[in-house]
Design a protein around this motif. Structure first.
Motif, short mmCIF file in Angstrom:
data_model
loop_
_atom_site.label_atom_id
_atom_site.label_comp_id
_atom_site.label_asym_id
_atom_site.label_seq_id
_atom_site.Cartn_x
_atom_site.Cartn_y
_atom_site.Cartn_z
N ALA A 11 2.17 5.25 -28.57
CA ALA A 11 1.49 4.73 -27.38
C ALA A 11 0.28 5.58 -27.03
CB ALA A 11 2.47 4.68 -26.20
N LEU A 12 0.40 6.89 -27.15
CA LEU A 12 -0.75 7.77 -26.89
C LEU A 12 -1.90 7.47 -27.85
CD1 LEU A 12 1.05 11.20 -26.29
CD2 LEU A 12 -0.32 9.93 -24.62
N ILE A 13 -1.57 7.27 -29.11
CA ILE A 13 -2.61 6.99 -30.11
C ILE A 13 -3.28 5.65 -29.82
CG2 ILE A 13 -3.02 6.51 -32.56
CD1 ILE A 13 -0.82 8.64 -33.15
N GLY A 16 -5.37 5.96 -26.83
CA GLY A 16 -6.53 6.75 -27.23
C GLY A 16 -7.57 5.93 -27.98
N LEU A 17 -7.13 5.03 -28.83
CA LEU A 17 -8.08 4.16 -29.54
C LEU A 17 -8.80 3.23 -28.56
CD1 LEU A 17 -6.05 3.37 -32.78
CD2 LEU A 17 -8.15 4.73 -32.60
N VAL A 18 -8.08 2.75 -27.57
CA VAL A 18 -8.74 1.96 -26.51
C VAL A 18 -9.73 2.86 -25.77
CG1 VAL A 18 -8.36 0.72 -24.34
CG2 VAL A 18 -6.83 0.32 -26.29
N GLY A 19 -9.33 4.11 -25.54
CA GLY A 19 -10.20 5.05 -24.85
C GLY A 19 -11.45 5.41 -25.62
N ALA A 20 -11.47 5.14 -26.90
CA ALA A 20 -12.70 5.37 -27.68
C ALA A 20 -13.79 4.40 -27.25
CB ALA A 20 -12.41 5.22 -29.16
N ILE A 28 -10.12 10.57 -27.49
CA ILE A 28 -9.89 11.54 -28.55
C ILE A 28 -8.77 12.53 -28.18
CG2 ILE A 28 -10.97 13.50 -29.78
CD1 ILE A 28 -13.45 11.71 -30.10
N PRO A 29 -8.75 13.08 -26.97
CA PRO A 29 -7.61 13.94 -26.63
C PRO A 29 -6.26 13.22 -26.65
CG PRO A 29 -9.42 14.37 -25.14
CD PRO A 29 -9.79 13.15 -25.95
N LEU A 30 -6.22 11.96 -26.23
CA LEU A 30 -4.97 11.21 -26.28
C LEU A 30 -4.51 10.98 -27.72
CD1 LEU A 30 -5.49 8.54 -23.47
CD2 LEU A 30 -3.89 10.46 -23.46
N ILE A 31 -5.45 10.67 -28.59
CA ILE A 31 -5.10 10.47 -30.00
C ILE A 31 -4.54 11.77 -30.58
CG2 ILE A 31 -6.06 10.07 -32.31
CD1 ILE A 31 -8.03 8.11 -30.93
N PHE A 32 -5.21 12.88 -30.29
CA PHE A 32 -4.72 14.15 -30.83
C PHE A 32 -3.35 14.49 -30.25
CE2 PHE A 32 -4.29 18.75 -31.10
CZ PHE A 32 -4.35 18.88 -32.48
N ALA A 33 -3.14 14.21 -28.98
CA ALA A 33 -1.82 14.48 -28.37
C ALA A 33 -0.73 13.68 -29.08
CB ALA A 33 -1.85 14.15 -26.88
N GLY A 34 -1.01 12.41 -29.38
CA GLY A 34 -0.05 11.58 -30.10
C GLY A 34 0.22 12.10 -31.50
N ILE A 35 -0.83 12.49 -32.19
CA ILE A 35 -0.69 13.03 -33.55
C ILE A 35 0.11 14.33 -33.52
CG2 ILE A 35 -1.99 14.12 -35.43
CD1 ILE A 35 -4.14 11.91 -34.97
#
Length: 163
Positions: A11-13, A16-20, A28-35
């Protein structure tokens, strides 16, 4: 418990992609948090320190270039401070109006800001278009960086999948 953490990470990723694309979400921080969450739950078996450092490096470059693109778009044509702040305000207000607001908000805000600085309509329109193009370019950079982070994560997972 692991399944719940994986669901939260995915969900974070996705957010995060929507946040791009959506300016107010820290994509980008949300994607990294998910990863990082997925890597941690996996006990860094598939994606270790070096993969995470590479992914965070791509994210840092994407964020930096995004910030520079927006500033350079307005600065390139010598926009006033009012135009820069107007573009930012137009972006935030534009969020309330969906996709049309996101597309038109920065332009309208920059134009109004430049008009408030006492410049002509033609000059204000030119500054508005430049600010909008800078923000668009920054969004494209952020989206490409976000996708590269996810691809690198997938590559790291695949590379270390075991025998």
């Amino acid at each position: 418990m692991d399944i719940l953490l994986y669901v939260i990470a995915i969900a974070l990723i996705v957010v995060g992609l929507v946040g791009a694309i959506v300016p107010t979400l820290p994509g980008i921080p949300l994607i990294f948090a998910g990863i990082w969450l997925i890597a941690g739950v996996d006990r860094y078996h598939h994606v270790g320190l070096w993969w995470l450092l590479g992914i965070v490096g791509v994210g840092a470059i994407g964020l930096t270039l995004d910030l520079l693109a927006g500033a350079l778009g307005a600065k390139r044509v010598g926009a006033s401070q009012q135009a820069v702040w107007g573009a930012l305000a137009g972006t935030v207000i534009g969020l309330l109006f969906g996709l049309p607001g996101l597309l038109l908000g920065p332009f309208i805000g920059a134009v109004l800001g430049e008009l408030a600085a006492g410049n002509s309509v033609l000059r204000s329109t030119h500054v508005g278009a430049s600010a909008w193009l800078g923000l668009l370019f920054g969004t494209i950079i952020k989206l490409v960086s976000s996708l590269m982070m996810v691809v690198l994560f997938g590559a790291g997972w695949w590379w270390n999948r075991g025998p």
